[in-house]
Design an enzyme around this catalytic site. Structure first.
Site, PDB file in Angstrom:
ATOM      1  N   HIS A  25     -10.172  -0.339   5.288  1.00  0.00           N
ATOM      2  CA  HIS A  25     -10.177   0.950   4.528  1.00  0.00           C
ATOM      3  C   HIS A  25     -10.310   2.262   5.525  1.00  0.00           C
ATOM      4  CE1 HIS A  25     -11.056  -1.579   0.830  1.00  0.00           C
ATOM      5  NE2 HIS A  25     -11.951  -2.452   1.803  1.00  0.00           N
ATOM      6  N   HIS A 203      -9.906  -7.508  -3.728  1.00  0.00           N
ATOM      7  CA  HIS A 203     -11.129  -7.870  -3.051  1.00  0.00           C
ATOM      8  C   HIS A 203     -11.627  -8.881  -4.128  1.00  0.00           C
ATOM      9  CE1 HIS A 203     -10.846  -4.579  -0.490  1.00  0.00           C
ATOM     10  NE2 HIS A 203     -12.152  -4.541  -0.124  1.00  0.00           N
ATOM     11  N   GLU A 206     -16.902 -11.517  -2.969  1.00  0.00           N
ATOM     12  CA  GLU A 206     -17.637 -10.828  -1.905  1.00  0.00           C
ATOM     13  C   GLU A 206     -19.173 -10.789  -2.200  1.00  0.00           C
ATOM     14  OE1 GLU A 206     -18.370  -6.726   0.556  1.00  0.00           O
ATOM     15  OE2 GLU A 206     -17.318  -6.742  -0.818  1.00  0.00           O
ATOM     16  N   ASP A 284     -12.963  -4.214   7.807  1.00  0.00           N
ATOM     17  CA  ASP A 284     -13.310  -3.550   6.587  1.00  0.00           C
ATOM     18  C   ASP A 284     -13.639  -2.154   6.694  1.00  0.00           C
ATOM     19  OD1 ASP A 284     -14.025  -3.416   3.847  1.00  0.00           O
ATOM     20  OD2 ASP A 284     -15.852  -4.790   3.747  1.00  0.00           O
TER      21      ASP A 284
END
Length: 357
Positions: A25, A203, A206, A284
């Site tokens: 990101h 995503h 997680e 990430d």
């Protein structure tokens, strides 16, 4: 893979390992120093006015505590130059980690909600990416990631705006708070993106349950799962992921910092490799989670005594699982083969196959 503090592959070799980063990101690469620099440039008063005070905020109890700081720090991104500077700073650090291809997510809704024109964010990031290969030796792909704690209507509106302006995006993703926002909430968004010819990732797994991984595949039609670590809790799902070789973009340091995994020693990545899952290592939001992709490789290699073949397997997975053109993948796999020869591994970089460890 035994636990030890001494990896069997040298850290310098890990840094020279040609690799792709698929789960990144760009807003999560805002280092505290750059945050303060951009705040001063744009005349913004931050609640954490010094470097020391700002750094103290980087201890998180869960995903939401991180997101609160992540979104607050975005306030310093105002101009195209700000977005370009942030992106170039990431590319320089990625180059130092051996990244040769990067697939960069950005959060268009988060910027639109702050009153920033979509074109400002897109043009700023795209300006840096346009010269990324010449300047940093890194080919790039831009992915628009949508916030799952916002409405699907909001996501669709922003997607249509991106398509109308012909934003240089290759795909879409789904991020932010996972629990309580299942993939089923975004079926129309992914259908529209597929119709527009965009690549699909999301995503899942997680903090959310394994069923979110399954739903992302079945309901959204994604090609790739970001994170996916909780898939190991469902043996039937694991068998499917192995059979279909669905890429899972795992982020070890992130998982520990956000308490998705208690300790690095407890991380399921070695189990995932041994099971034959198509996994790769990513950073990430590296400015927040203690390291870029090179640091993630270093930490896991030290914890689990990885040899060069394990590192090569993960790098090969990252290249093959990317959205890069076939010619670029072939070139990177050729670089990986040269690395393999130099480090004496017996793995064929051109073949995606897990091995028992």
């Amino acid at each position: 893979m035994s636990h030890t503090s001494e990896p069997t592959v040298h850290p310098a070799a890990l840094l020279s390992l040609p690799k792709a980063e698929l789960h990144l990101h760009i807003e999560g690469t805002l280092e505290p120093e750059l945050i303060l620099e951009l705040a001063a440039r744009n005349g913004i008063t931050l609640p954490h006015p010094t470097l020391e005070v700002l750094r103290e905020q980087y201890e998180f109890s869960d995903l939401q505590s991180f997101l609160d700081l992540y979104y607050a720090n975005m306030a310093v991104l105002i101009t195209e130059a700000d977005f370009a500077d942030m992106t170039r700073a990431y590319l320089a650090r990625a180059r130092d980690s051996g990244v040769r291809h990067a697939e960069i997510m950005f959060d268009p809704q988060a910027h639109a909600a702050r009153g920033i024109e979509l074109s400002t964010a897109v043009n700023g990031i795209a300006a840096a990416l346009a010269s990324s290969e010449a300047e940093f030796g890194i080919s790039t792909v831009l992915i628009a990631a949508f916030l799952r704690d916002e409405t699907e209507e909001s996501a669709l509106e922003v997607l249509e705006a991106l398509l109308a302006m012909r934003a240089p995006i290759t795909g879409i993703g789904l991020d932010s708070a996972e629990v309580g926002h299942p993939p089923s909430k975004f079926i129309r968004l992914y259908k529209r993106a597929a119709e527009a010819g965009l690549r699909l990732t999301a995503h899942a797994g997680e903090e959310g349950p394994p069923s979110y991984v399954e739903d992302a595949l079945n309901l959204l039609g994604v090609e790739r799962i970001d994170h996916g670590i909780r898939a190991v809790e469902d043996r039937i799902l694991v068998k499917r992921l192995v059979r279909e070789q669905v890429p899972l973009t795992v982020c070890p340091l992130s998982n520990v910092r956000l308490r998705a995994v208690d300790t690095l020693a407890a991380h399921p990545l070695p189990q995932m490799i041994s099971a034959g899952l198509n996994v790769c290592i990513n950073s990430d939001d590296p400015a927040y989670f203690g390291g870029y992709v090179g640091a993630n490789f270093d930490a896991m290699a030290a914890e689990f005594a990885w040899d060069a073949a394990t590192a090569e397997l993960l790098a090969g997975n990252s290249i093959r699982s990317s959205f890069a053109p076939d010619a670029r993948k072939d070139a990177l796999l050729a670089e990986l083969a040269e690395w393999s020869t130099a480090h004496g591994t017996d793995l064929d970089p051109g073949q995606g196959a897990a091995r028992e460890s």
